[in-house]
Structure formats: structure tokens, C-alpha cells
Design a protein around this motif. Structure first.
Motif, PDB file in Angstrom:
ATOM      1  N   THR A 183       0.828  -1.202   0.000  1.00 20.85           N
ATOM      2  CA  THR A 183       0.000   0.000   0.000  1.00 20.85           C
ATOM      3  C   THR A 183       0.866   1.257   0.000  1.00 20.85           C
ATOM      4  O   THR A 183       0.559   2.236  -0.691  1.00 20.85           O
ATOM      5  CB  THR A 183      -0.936   0.013   1.227  1.00 20.85           C
ATOM      6  N   ASN A 239      -1.993  12.141   1.665  1.00 19.64           N
ATOM      7  CA  ASN A 239      -2.942  12.655   2.658  1.00 19.64           C
ATOM      8  C   ASN A 239      -2.825  14.157   2.855  1.00 19.64           C
ATOM      9  O   ASN A 239      -3.814  14.895   2.779  1.00 19.64           O
ATOM     10  CB  ASN A 239      -2.709  11.976   4.024  1.00 19.64           C
ATOM     11  N   LEU A 268     -10.010  10.970   6.682  1.00 17.76           N
ATOM     12  CA  LEU A 268     -10.770   9.901   6.018  1.00 17.76           C
ATOM     13  C   LEU A 268      -9.898   9.168   5.011  1.00 17.76           C
ATOM     14  O   LEU A 268      -9.977   7.938   4.876  1.00 17.76           O
ATOM     15  CB  LEU A 268     -11.996  10.499   5.332  1.00 17.76           C
ATOM     16  N   ALA A 269      -9.033   9.907   4.307  1.00 19.67           N
ATOM     17  CA  ALA A 269      -8.123   9.270   3.348  1.00 19.67           C
ATOM     18  C   ALA A 269      -7.185   8.302   4.060  1.00 19.67           C
ATOM     19  O   ALA A 269      -6.922   7.193   3.568  1.00 19.67           O
ATOM     20  CB  ALA A 269      -7.329  10.341   2.598  1.00 19.67           C
ATOM     21  N   THR A 285      -7.830   6.744   6.813  1.00 18.83           N
ATOM     22  CA  THR A 285      -8.646   5.600   7.224  1.00 18.83           C
ATOM     23  C   THR A 285      -8.821   4.611   6.081  1.00 18.83           C
ATOM     24  O   THR A 285      -8.742   3.388   6.278  1.00 18.83           O
ATOM     25  CB  THR A 285     -10.020   6.084   7.714  1.00 18.83           C
ATOM     26  N   LEU A 286      -9.044   5.124   4.887  1.00 20.65           N
ATOM     27  CA  LEU A 286      -9.202   4.244   3.724  1.00 20.65           C
ATOM     28  C   LEU A 286      -7.900   3.493   3.440  1.00 20.65           C
ATOM     29  O   LEU A 286      -7.922   2.294   3.111  1.00 20.65           O
ATOM     30  CB  LEU A 286      -9.611   5.070   2.508  1.00 20.65           C
ATOM     31  N   TYR A 337      -5.667   2.760   5.668  1.00 21.61           N
ATOM     32  CA  TYR A 337      -5.517   1.779   6.749  1.00 21.61           C
ATOM     33  C   TYR A 337      -6.424   0.571   6.505  1.00 21.61           C
ATOM     34  O   TYR A 337      -6.038  -0.573   6.785  1.00 21.61           O
ATOM     35  CB  TYR A 337      -5.843   2.419   8.096  1.00 21.61           C
ATOM     36  N   ALA A 338      -7.602   0.809   5.959  1.00 20.17           N
ATOM     37  CA  ALA A 338      -8.519  -0.289   5.670  1.00 20.17           C
ATOM     38  C   ALA A 338      -7.912  -1.235   4.638  1.00 20.17           C
ATOM     39  O   ALA A 338      -8.125  -2.450   4.687  1.00 20.17           O
ATOM     40  CB  ALA A 338      -9.847   0.269   5.158  1.00 20.17           C
ATOM     41  N   VAL A 339      -7.139  -0.682   3.705  1.00 22.92           N
ATOM     42  CA  VAL A 339      -6.519  -1.501   2.658  1.00 22.92           C
ATOM     43  C   VAL A 339      -5.230  -2.151   3.143  1.00 22.92           C
ATOM     44  O   VAL A 339      -4.982  -3.338   2.877  1.00 22.92           O
ATOM     45  CB  VAL A 339      -6.234  -0.638   1.408  1.00 22.92           C
ATOM     46  N   ILE A 362     -12.252  -0.902  11.438  1.00 29.15           N
ATOM     47  CA  ILE A 362     -12.201   0.293  10.602  1.00 29.15           C
ATOM     48  C   ILE A 362     -13.218   1.318  11.072  1.00 29.15           C
ATOM     49  O   ILE A 362     -12.976   2.530  10.998  1.00 29.15           O
ATOM     50  CB  ILE A 362     -12.450  -0.070   9.119  1.00 29.15           C
ATOM     51  N   ALA A 410     -12.178   5.086  11.819  1.00 29.50           N
ATOM     52  CA  ALA A 410     -12.830   6.186  11.107  1.00 29.50           C
ATOM     53  C   ALA A 410     -13.477   7.163  12.067  1.00 29.50           C
ATOM     54  O   ALA A 410     -13.313   8.389  11.947  1.00 29.50           O
ATOM     55  CB  ALA A 410     -13.870   5.628  10.137  1.00 29.50           C
TER      56      ALA A 410
END
Length: 354
Positions: free
Chosen positions: A12, A112, A156-157, A159-160, A162-164, A172, A176
Motif C-alpha cells: 500500500t 494525505n 478519512l483518506a 482511514t481508507l 488503513y482499511a486496505v 475500521i 474512522a
């Protein structure tokens, strides 16, 4: 929101590195159109000012602090493409010299803090100035709202991302909620700093604010029962001849004072990302910084025991290095633009076309 090494996995981080590199490349081309005789001398100063203000953590709530991200401020003052470059220069200096933000996470941080904040802020800003009355106050109000929204957008970016590619197993939803919640509060501080700075420059030199250049209201005269636009008057002194030197000197001195003196009184509480990471276990796999042994690591000068002197000197060095590095980049971009529009370049292009 400086993400350290270890929060996001290698694949990532690599993808965000490619995204960041592509965005910087696009911005280098776009900045050629933005960097003219007014913005070019100030772009390096904007980067240095952002570096200085980022040292001023302000308390938020529950033992958390925040600091300026700077994307909105840079985009409004010198343009969105140049703004991306300004924040990227700051992040690069911080990562290499001050061990702030991981080097393998540089793509994450640029995405970010430089790309998302600049794009969101400038889109909101342009939308607002089109519907608000055409005045300097509208520019300040639009700056406030744009900066306010840019910070939770960056949260939020993250968080996305981190989700990936997060390296720890944390819900998540929790990440978030915590990230966006605390960064809305931080966004208020960001918005205040941005609006005050833009408002101050607009008050004395509106021609130096990129986002305010097309907001000059035409004088109207009453003819009979109707209002008609008066002919545009030529300024007494051509804009190109009005040197921004005074603004540049005041801005540089302000940056040095903020980084060298005021920063000592900044909040020592962890910032939004650090607090959320510690509370929710995101930081379990944090890696040591590659430049942790830098003489300026953690914003102090090695072997200087006096904390005030050490931090102040590090801040002054950081401002100096950032303004020099930023000015060099923007001078090179500006020179490339000059070469592109030079008579010889034009004739060469015409000859090739023929």
C-alpha cells in the motif's frame, strides 16, 4: 497526521508512493502556469511558513493536540499545483532532517497531507467564491470553510489507506470515528490559521493571493435609472512592477519567530493521529525512523542540552532549509516556464510544426 513507518504495509505504501510521484509530476507542469512574477518569489516562503506553523501544536481535547496541515493555505495563496509542491517540500524536509513522518510512508503522507487537502480545499474554495459576494471578506470566509473541510478529508483518506493496508487488526469503524472526530476539531484550528493568514495578505496585497485574483469588483455608475459597469481604470503602478519584497521579508521574519521562539510554548500533547494510534493499538508495529539519529531529529539540535535553545535553533534551521529548498524548486519551475514561452522557444516550435 505524519504517518510513521509501520502503520501501513509495504504494498500500500508503494502504491501511494506511485500516486504521490504522479501527482508531483503533474503539479510540476501545472505550477508553470501558476508561478508568475507574483507567486514565484512567495512560493518558497509559503512552504517555510507552513513548516514553522506545523511546529505550533495547539490543544484540542482530551489530551490531544493538532497542528496546521497547510494544503488549503498553500492552494489559496499560490495555486493548487504549487500548493501540492509546497506541502511536499515541507514533508520531505521533515522526514529527512527531523525524523517526522516515515520515509517509506512518504507517499502516504504526501497523498494525505499534500494532495487530498489541497484538492478538497481548493475545490471548496472555488465553489464558495463563485456563489458568495465578490469581496475580500468572502475570500476569507471561503478560506475558513475550505481549510475546515480539508482536515477531516485527509483523516478519512488515511482511514481508507488503513482499511486496505493497515498492519494491525483494528475495527475500521473505530478508526474512522476516532480519526474523523478528532480531526474535525483540529480542522477548526486549521481553518482559523488559514483564514487569518489569507485575510492578512488580502488586506495589504490582494494581487498576491492566487485565489483572489479574479474577484475584483467592477465599479458601477448610475446612468439614468440603471447601473452600468464603469470602464476599467489602469492601475497607477503596473502589478508586475509592485515588488512583493516587503511581504516576503515580513513573512520570513514571522516564520523564524514562530519556529524559533513561539514553538517552545506549543502543546506537548500527542497530535490527532498519535492519540488515535495509541488509544486503538494502531501503533503496535511502528518502526524506528530511518533518520532517527539525525542531528535535528525530533526538532532539537543534537548535543545542545538547553531545550529552549535546542528547539528554537532547530526551528530556525528548518525554516531556512525549507525556504531555500522550496525557492530552488520554484525558481527552476518558473525558469522552465520562461524557457517555454521565450521567443526562441516559440520560433523553434513553429519551425518544427512547419
Amino acid at each position: 497526521m505524519h504517518v510513521p513507518d509501520g502503520f501501513i504495509d509495504a504494498p500500500t505504501s508503494a502504491v501511494t508512493g506511485v500516486v504521490a510521484a504522479a501527482a508531483v509530476a503533474v503539479s510540476l507542469r501545472g505550477a508553470r502556469r501558476e508561478l508568475d512574477e507574483r507567486t514565484a518569489p512567495l512560493a518558497g516562503l509559503v512552504a517555510a511558513f507552513i513548516f514553522a506553523v506545523q511546529m505550533l501544536n495547539f490543544p484540542v481535547a482530551a489530551g490531544t493536540s493538532g497542528h496546521l496541515l497547510g494544503g488549503a493555505l498553500a492552494a489559496i495563496l499560490v495555486g493548487p499545483y504549487t500548493g501540492v509542491l509546497c506541502v511536499s517540500v515541507v514533508l520531505l524536509m521533515q522526514g529527512i532532517l527531523f525524523a517526522d513522518g516515515g520515509l517509506t510512508a512518504l507517499g502516504v503522507n504526501i497523498t494525505n497531507m499534500a494532495i487530498v487537502t489541497t484538492v478538497v480545499a481548493y475545490a471548496v474554495f472555488r465553489g464558495l467564491v463563485k456563489v458568495l459576494p465578490r469581496s475580500r471578506r468572502s475570500v476569507t470566509v471561503a478560506s475558513f470553510v475550505a481549510a475546515l473541510l480539508s482536515v477531516p478529508a485527509a483523516a478519512l483518506a488515511f482511514t481508507l489507506m488503513y482499511a486496505v493496508g493497515g498492519t494491525t487488526d483494528v475495527s475500521i469503524g473505530k478508526v474512522a470515528g476516532a480519526m474523523v472526530g478528532v480531526h474535525i476539531l483540529i480542522g477548526i484550528g486549521e481553518a482559523t490559521i488559514t483564514a487569518l493568514t489569507v485575510g492578512a495578505v488580502v488586506a495589504v496585497r490582494p494581487d498576491l493571493v492566487y485565489g483572489a485574483r479574479d474577484l475584483r469588483q467592477r465599479l458601477q455608475l448610475r446612468v439614468g435609472a440603471e447601473l452600468v459597469d464603469a470602464p476599467a481604470a489602469e492601475p497607477a503602478v503596473p502589478v508586475a512592477a509592485r515588488s512583493p519584497r516587503k511581504v516576503w521579508v515580513v513573512g520570513l521574519v514571522t516564520s523564524l519567530v514562530l519556529a524559533g521562539f513561539v514553538s517552545f510554548y506549543a502543546s506537548a500533547n500527542p497530535d490527532g493521529l498519535e492519540k488515535v494510534a495509541a488509544d486503538h493499538g494502531i501503533d503496535k508495529k511502528t518502526e524506528d525512523h530511518s533518520t532517527a539519529d539525525s542531528p535535528l531529529a525530533d526538532y532539537g539540535v543534537k548535543d545542545i542540552t538547553d531545550a529552549r535553545l535546542s528547539g528554537g535553533l532547530a526551528g530556525v534551521i528548518g525554516v531556512g532549509v525549507t525556504v531555500v529548498a522550496g525557492s530552488a524548486v520554484f525558481w527552476a519551475v518558473r525558469r522552465r516556464r520562461t524557457d517555454d514561452v521565450s521567443p526562441s522557444g516559440t520560433s523553434t516550435t513553429a519551425g518544427s510544426s512547419a
